[in-house]
Design a protein around this motif. Structure first.
Motif, PDB file in Angstrom:
ATOM      1  N   ILE A   1       4.754   4.004 -13.077  1.00 17.32           N
ATOM      2  CA  ILE A   1       3.479   3.702 -13.594  1.00 17.32           C
ATOM      3  C   ILE A   1       3.344   2.133 -13.696  1.00 17.32           C
ATOM      4  O   ILE A   1       4.212   1.603 -14.196  1.00 17.32           O
ATOM      5  N   GLY A   2       2.191   1.752 -13.396  1.00 15.71           N
ATOM      6  CA  GLY A   2       2.093   0.316 -13.199  1.00 15.71           C
ATOM      7  C   GLY A   2       2.181  -0.300 -11.754  1.00 15.71           C
ATOM      8  O   GLY A   2       1.984  -1.460 -11.511  1.00 15.71           O
ATOM      9  N   PHE A   3       2.511   0.410 -10.962  1.00 11.56           N
ATOM     10  CA  PHE A   3       2.875   0.059  -9.640  1.00 11.56           C
ATOM     11  C   PHE A   3       1.627   0.338  -8.475  1.00 11.56           C
ATOM     12  O   PHE A   3       0.862   1.142  -8.709  1.00 11.56           O
ATOM     13  N   ARG A   4       1.503  -0.703  -7.570  1.00 15.25           N
ATOM     14  CA  ARG A   4       0.351  -0.572  -6.696  1.00 15.25           C
ATOM     15  C   ARG A   4       1.052  -0.655  -5.296  1.00 15.25           C
ATOM     16  O   ARG A   4       2.194  -1.256  -5.000  1.00 15.25           O
ATOM     17  N   PHE A   5       0.455  -0.097  -4.297  1.00 19.61           N
ATOM     18  CA  PHE A   5       0.789  -0.702  -3.010  1.00 19.61           C
ATOM     19  C   PHE A   5      -0.626  -0.943  -1.857  1.00 19.61           C
ATOM     20  O   PHE A   5      -1.626  -0.207  -2.440  1.00 19.61           O
ATOM     21  N   LEU A   6      -0.130  -1.391  -0.871  1.00 17.90           N
ATOM     22  CA  LEU A   6      -1.224  -1.781   0.083  1.00 17.90           C
ATOM     23  C   LEU A   6      -0.464  -1.451   1.346  1.00 17.90           C
ATOM     24  O   LEU A   6       0.192  -2.148   1.602  1.00 17.90           O
ATOM     25  N   ILE A   7      -1.050  -0.506   2.391  1.00 12.05           N
ATOM     26  CA  ILE A   7      -0.248  -0.496   3.636  1.00 12.05           C
ATOM     27  C   ILE A   7      -1.377  -0.162   4.726  1.00 12.05           C
ATOM     28  O   ILE A   7      -2.534   0.195   4.399  1.00 12.05           O
ATOM     29  N   ASN A   8      -0.670  -0.174   5.764  1.00 11.49           N
ATOM     30  CA  ASN A   8      -1.692   0.376   7.104  1.00 11.49           C
ATOM     31  C   ASN A   8      -0.881   0.842   8.009  1.00 11.49           C
ATOM     32  O   ASN A   8       0.339   1.178   8.036  1.00 11.49           O
TER      33      ASN A   8
ATOM     34  N   ASP B   1      -8.716   8.374   6.416  1.00 15.18           N
ATOM     35  CA  ASP B   1      -8.604   8.145   7.592  1.00 15.18           C
ATOM     36  C   ASP B   1      -8.563   6.549   8.220  1.00 15.18           C
ATOM     37  O   ASP B   1      -7.991   6.194   9.299  1.00 15.18           O
ATOM     38  N   LYS B   2      -9.352   5.735   7.209  1.00 17.91           N
ATOM     39  CA  LYS B   2      -9.548   4.450   7.579  1.00 17.91           C
ATOM     40  C   LYS B   2      -8.122   3.555   7.019  1.00 17.91           C
ATOM     41  O   LYS B   2      -7.365   4.032   6.109  1.00 17.91           O
ATOM     42  N   ASP B   3      -7.964   2.405   7.529  1.00 19.36           N
ATOM     43  CA  ASP B   3      -6.980   1.193   7.096  1.00 19.36           C
ATOM     44  C   ASP B   3      -7.705   0.335   6.308  1.00 19.36           C
ATOM     45  O   ASP B   3      -8.825  -0.099   6.578  1.00 19.36           O
ATOM     46  N   PRO B   4      -7.046  -0.506   5.486  1.00 16.00           N
ATOM     47  CA  PRO B   4      -6.004  -0.074   4.961  1.00 16.00           C
ATOM     48  C   PRO B   4      -5.956   0.752   3.724  1.00 16.00           C
ATOM     49  O   PRO B   4      -6.888   1.108   3.475  1.00 16.00           O
ATOM     50  N   ILE B   5      -4.930   1.448   3.299  1.00 15.24           N
ATOM     51  CA  ILE B   5      -4.814   2.187   2.244  1.00 15.24           C
ATOM     52  C   ILE B   5      -4.404   1.741   0.904  1.00 15.24           C
ATOM     53  O   ILE B   5      -3.165   0.796   1.046  1.00 15.24           O
ATOM     54  N   ASN B   6      -4.946   1.773  -0.181  1.00 11.94           N
ATOM     55  CA  ASN B   6      -4.376   1.410  -1.437  1.00 11.94           C
ATOM     56  C   ASN B   6      -4.126   2.487  -2.374  1.00 11.94           C
ATOM     57  O   ASN B   6      -4.787   3.466  -2.271  1.00 11.94           O
ATOM     58  N   GLY B   7      -3.090   2.109  -3.285  1.00 10.53           N
ATOM     59  CA  GLY B   7      -2.537   3.018  -4.450  1.00 10.53           C
ATOM     60  C   GLY B   7      -2.226   2.480  -5.551  1.00 10.53           C
ATOM     61  O   GLY B   7      -1.637   1.021  -5.438  1.00 10.53           O
ATOM     62  N   LEU B   8      -2.788   3.050  -6.631  1.00  4.19           N
ATOM     63  CA  LEU B   8      -2.191   2.501  -7.677  1.00  4.19           C
ATOM     64  C   LEU B   8      -1.917   3.759  -8.979  1.00  4.19           C
ATOM     65  O   LEU B   8      -2.430   4.667  -8.662  1.00  4.19           O
ATOM     66  N   ARG B   9      -1.040   3.543  -9.685  1.00  2.22           N
ATOM     67  CA  ARG B   9      -0.621   4.527 -10.630  1.00  2.22           C
ATOM     68  C   ARG B   9      -0.904   4.274 -12.227  1.00  2.22           C
ATOM     69  O   ARG B   9      -0.160   3.320 -12.529  1.00  2.22           O
ATOM     70  N   HIS B  10      -1.662   4.817 -12.892  1.00  2.00           N
ATOM     71  CA  HIS B  10      -1.821   4.896 -13.998  1.00  2.00           C
ATOM     72  C   HIS B  10      -1.080   5.946 -14.728  1.00  2.00           C
ATOM     73  O   HIS B  10      -0.410   6.568 -14.231  1.00  2.00           O
ATOM     74  N   GLN B  11      -1.256   5.951 -16.156  1.00  2.00           N
ATOM     75  CA  GLN B  11      -0.452   6.826 -16.926  1.00  2.00           C
ATOM     76  C   GLN B  11      -1.128   8.262 -16.526  1.00  2.00           C
ATOM     77  O   GLN B  11      -2.334   8.407 -16.565  1.00  2.00           O
TER      78      GLN B  11
END
Length: 199
Positions: free
Chosen positions: A176-183, A121-131
């Motif tokens: 795979i290998g991408f990351r994101f940061l959003i709010n 429910d908080k910001d920011p949101i981080n995401g990353l993709r492994h294998q």
């Protein structure tokens, strides 16, 4: 007798205040649709919602989230029910994100697991993709401060994000290998991290 948006908003409020249950909502819709004494003056939104309430099996489940979204549509004409209920409604946006950031589109199985922190429910949101492994997607998503604690990430089916943070789903087709940061203020940063492919 004319059925107005205000009448439907009152039904939404009564449901959200636990004054009525979903059977009462369905009965209200059925009564208005089948009784020739009622009309809604060609108001497409009133008509749509009445028919959706009348047939939950082929439309949207009558629950707190969706009643809130129906109320929002009645007040603002902004329809977000598909965004919060249909995984497939995010597919084209996933492809657009992948094209924007030069990624191959690698969709995930919505039934497979992602690792999420307990505070989405908080910001920011981080995401990353492994294998990915077996029935996991390889995605890890968190908000706030990152932690190395073993219980920081909890597994959930990817489709459960629909009800929590549907704006995340458009990033889940990245390779795979991408990351994101959003709010929630529309900030967006997406980048490729070579180190993730080797983990």
């Amino acid at each position: 007798m004319k059925i107005t948006r205000e009448n439907l908003i009152e039904i939404c409020d009564n449901f959200l205040d636990n004054k009525i249950d979903k059977i009462a909502v369905q009965d209200f819709a059925w009564n208005k649709i089948t009784n020739d004494e009622f009309e809604w003056d060609e108001d497409e939104i009133v008509s749509d919602i009445l028919f959706q309430w009348n047939n939950e099996e082929i439309n949207f489940e009558i629950n707190i989230l969706n009643i809130s979204l129906w109320k929002k549509r009645l007040l603002t004409e902004q329809d977000e029910l598909h965004i919060y209920n249909s995984w497939n409604s995010h597919i084209e946006t996933q492809k657009e994100i992948c094209k924007k950031y030069n990624s191959e589109w690698m969709p995930i199985n919505k039934k497979f697991k992602i690792g999420v922190s307990t505070n989405l429910d908080k910001d920011p949101i981080n995401g990353l993709r492994h294998q990915n492994e077996k029935t996991t997607t390889g995605w890890f998503i968190w908000s706030g401060e990152y932690s190395e604690a073993e219980d920081f990430f909890q597994p959930i089916c990817a489709e459960h994000l629909l009800a929590q943070r549907p704006e995340i789903i458009k990033y889940l087709g990245l390779e795979i290998g991408f990351r994101f940061l959003i709010n929630r203020n529309k900030y967006e940063d997406v980048w490729y991290d070579e180190k993730l492919k080797s983990k």
